[in-house]
Design a protein around this motif. Structure first.
Motif, PDB file in Angstrom:
ATOM      1  N   GLY A  87       0.932  -1.212  -0.100  1.00 48.55           N
ATOM      2  CA  GLY A  87       0.116   0.004   0.023  1.00 48.55           C
ATOM      3  C   GLY A  87       0.830   1.073   0.109  1.00 48.55           C
ATOM      4  O   GLY A  87       0.547   2.277  -0.352  1.00 48.55           O
ATOM      5  N   ALA A  88       1.895   1.076   0.514  1.00 47.82           N
ATOM      6  CA  ALA A  88       2.938   2.357   0.628  1.00 47.82           C
ATOM      7  C   ALA A  88       3.767   2.483  -0.505  1.00 47.82           C
ATOM      8  O   ALA A  88       4.109   3.637  -0.909  1.00 47.82           O
ATOM      9  CB  ALA A  88       3.847   1.975   1.990  1.00 47.82           C
ATOM     10  N   ILE A  89       4.044   1.566  -1.261  1.00 43.24           N
ATOM     11  CA  ILE A  89       5.023   1.556  -2.210  1.00 43.24           C
ATOM     12  C   ILE A  89       4.660   1.267  -3.874  1.00 43.24           C
ATOM     13  O   ILE A  89       5.269   1.726  -4.950  1.00 43.24           O
ATOM     14  CB  ILE A  89       6.368   1.005  -2.164  1.00 43.24           C
ATOM     15  CG1 ILE A  89       6.086  -0.614  -2.005  1.00 43.24           C
ATOM     16  CG2 ILE A  89       6.904   1.280  -0.941  1.00 43.24           C
ATOM     17  CD1 ILE A  89       7.450  -1.367  -1.732  1.00 43.24           C
ATOM     18  N   LEU A  90       3.350   0.672  -3.909  1.00 38.76           N
ATOM     19  CA  LEU A  90       3.176   0.020  -5.024  1.00 38.76           C
ATOM     20  C   LEU A  90       1.979   1.192  -5.834  1.00 38.76           C
ATOM     21  O   LEU A  90       1.318   1.664  -5.277  1.00 38.76           O
ATOM     22  CB  LEU A  90       2.503  -1.017  -5.210  1.00 38.76           C
ATOM     23  CG  LEU A  90       3.198  -2.273  -4.724  1.00 38.76           C
ATOM     24  CD1 LEU A  90       2.477  -3.668  -4.561  1.00 38.76           C
ATOM     25  CD2 LEU A  90       4.423  -2.638  -5.595  1.00 38.76           C
ATOM     26  N   ASP A  91       2.148   1.279  -7.203  1.00 38.41           N
ATOM     27  CA  ASP A  91       1.188   2.114  -8.157  1.00 38.41           C
ATOM     28  C   ASP A  91      -0.144   1.250  -8.080  1.00 38.41           C
ATOM     29  O   ASP A  91      -0.249  -0.123  -7.758  1.00 38.41           O
ATOM     30  CB  ASP A  91       1.619   2.326  -9.439  1.00 38.41           C
ATOM     31  CG  ASP A  91       3.007   3.368  -9.385  1.00 38.41           C
ATOM     32  OD1 ASP A  91       3.103   4.161  -8.556  1.00 38.41           O
ATOM     33  OD2 ASP A  91       3.863   2.925 -10.188  1.00 38.41           O
ATOM     34  N   PRO A  92      -1.146   1.878  -8.532  1.00 36.52           N
ATOM     35  CA  PRO A  92      -2.506   1.265  -8.652  1.00 36.52           C
ATOM     36  C   PRO A  92      -2.342  -0.057  -9.258  1.00 36.52           C
ATOM     37  O   PRO A  92      -2.891  -0.989  -8.899  1.00 36.52           O
ATOM     38  CB  PRO A  92      -3.426   2.324  -9.053  1.00 36.52           C
ATOM     39  CG  PRO A  92      -2.992   3.650  -8.505  1.00 36.52           C
ATOM     40  CD  PRO A  92      -1.586   3.427  -8.541  1.00 36.52           C
ATOM     41  N   PRO A  93      -1.902   0.113 -10.491  1.00 35.90           N
ATOM     42  CA  PRO A  93      -2.044  -1.323 -11.367  1.00 35.90           C
ATOM     43  C   PRO A  93      -1.204  -2.393 -10.686  1.00 35.90           C
ATOM     44  O   PRO A  93      -1.760  -3.692 -10.474  1.00 35.90           O
ATOM     45  CB  PRO A  93      -1.331  -0.920 -12.521  1.00 35.90           C
ATOM     46  CG  PRO A  93      -1.319   0.489 -12.754  1.00 35.90           C
ATOM     47  CD  PRO A  93      -1.298   1.083 -11.288  1.00 35.90           C
ATOM     48  N   GLU A  94      -0.254  -2.054  -9.969  1.00 36.64           N
ATOM     49  CA  GLU A  94       0.773  -3.001  -9.259  1.00 36.64           C
ATOM     50  C   GLU A  94      -0.088  -3.449  -7.982  1.00 36.64           C
ATOM     51  O   GLU A  94       0.277  -4.684  -7.614  1.00 36.64           O
ATOM     52  CB  GLU A  94       2.030  -2.608  -8.854  1.00 36.64           C
ATOM     53  CG  GLU A  94       3.022  -2.060 -10.076  1.00 36.64           C
ATOM     54  CD  GLU A  94       4.130  -1.310  -9.728  1.00 36.64           C
ATOM     55  OE1 GLU A  94       5.128  -1.748 -10.268  1.00 36.64           O
ATOM     56  OE2 GLU A  94       3.992  -0.427  -8.890  1.00 36.64           O
ATOM     57  N   LEU A  95      -0.898  -2.585  -7.255  1.00 38.93           N
ATOM     58  CA  LEU A  95      -1.677  -2.906  -6.117  1.00 38.93           C
ATOM     59  C   LEU A  95      -2.777  -3.913  -6.578  1.00 38.93           C
ATOM     60  O   LEU A  95      -2.886  -4.731  -5.646  1.00 38.93           O
ATOM     61  CB  LEU A  95      -1.917  -1.697  -5.783  1.00 38.93           C
ATOM     62  CG  LEU A  95      -2.582  -1.702  -4.232  1.00 38.93           C
ATOM     63  CD1 LEU A  95      -1.201  -2.077  -3.646  1.00 38.93           C
ATOM     64  CD2 LEU A  95      -2.938  -0.267  -3.441  1.00 38.93           C
TER      65      LEU A  95
END
Length: 142
Positions: A87-95
């Protein structure tokens, strides 16, 4: 079953091989470490089951309850810590991809999920994998 320090030592070496591989320490034994760990685990689980059957005290429900009590706390902790970091380091698609992998882990289908998503030619074959067939069949029903 009596404690076996030699088996614990082999398991520790197997885990170290995997960790060293993932940390890029120049060790190429990561896959061998996983294989050794699974073989040792299979041996230990088989001994537990056979001993329980021989003494007529084996219960499949108790066996799985013990495994759940041992494995679920580590699984939940890992998923929670990874989710906070994601949640702190990923972009929305990666999330979104991460969330799908969490769902696969929770339902014990991480390997199928990773194999279907893999772009590596070593994991893909000319015919659909068993994982893909299962996923396609399930998606047609829903």
């Amino acid at each position: 079953m009596a404690y076996r320090a030699d088996i614990d030592g082999l398991r520790a070496l197997a885990v170290l091989a995997v960790i060293s591989f993932h940390l890029n320490f120049g060790v190429s034994g990561g896959f061998l470490g996983v294989d050794v760990f699974f073989v040792i685990s299979g041996y230990l689980i088989t001994r537990i089951i056979v001993a329980g059957i021989e003494t007529e005290e084996f219960s499949i429900l108790e066996f799985y309850a013990r495994r759940a009590r041992r494995i679920l706390p580590a699984l939940i902790s890992t998923i929670l810590a990874s989710s906070i970091a994601a949640g702190a380091i990923l972009d929305p698609p990666e999330l979104i991809a991460f969330a799908k992998s969490v769902i696969a882990a929770v339902v014990s289908r991480s390997s199928c999920s990773a194999r279907v998503r893999s772009t590596s030619t070593t994991w893909r074959s000319s015919r659909p994998s068993d994982c893909r067939r299962v996923i396609r069949a399930a998606s047609r029903r829903g």
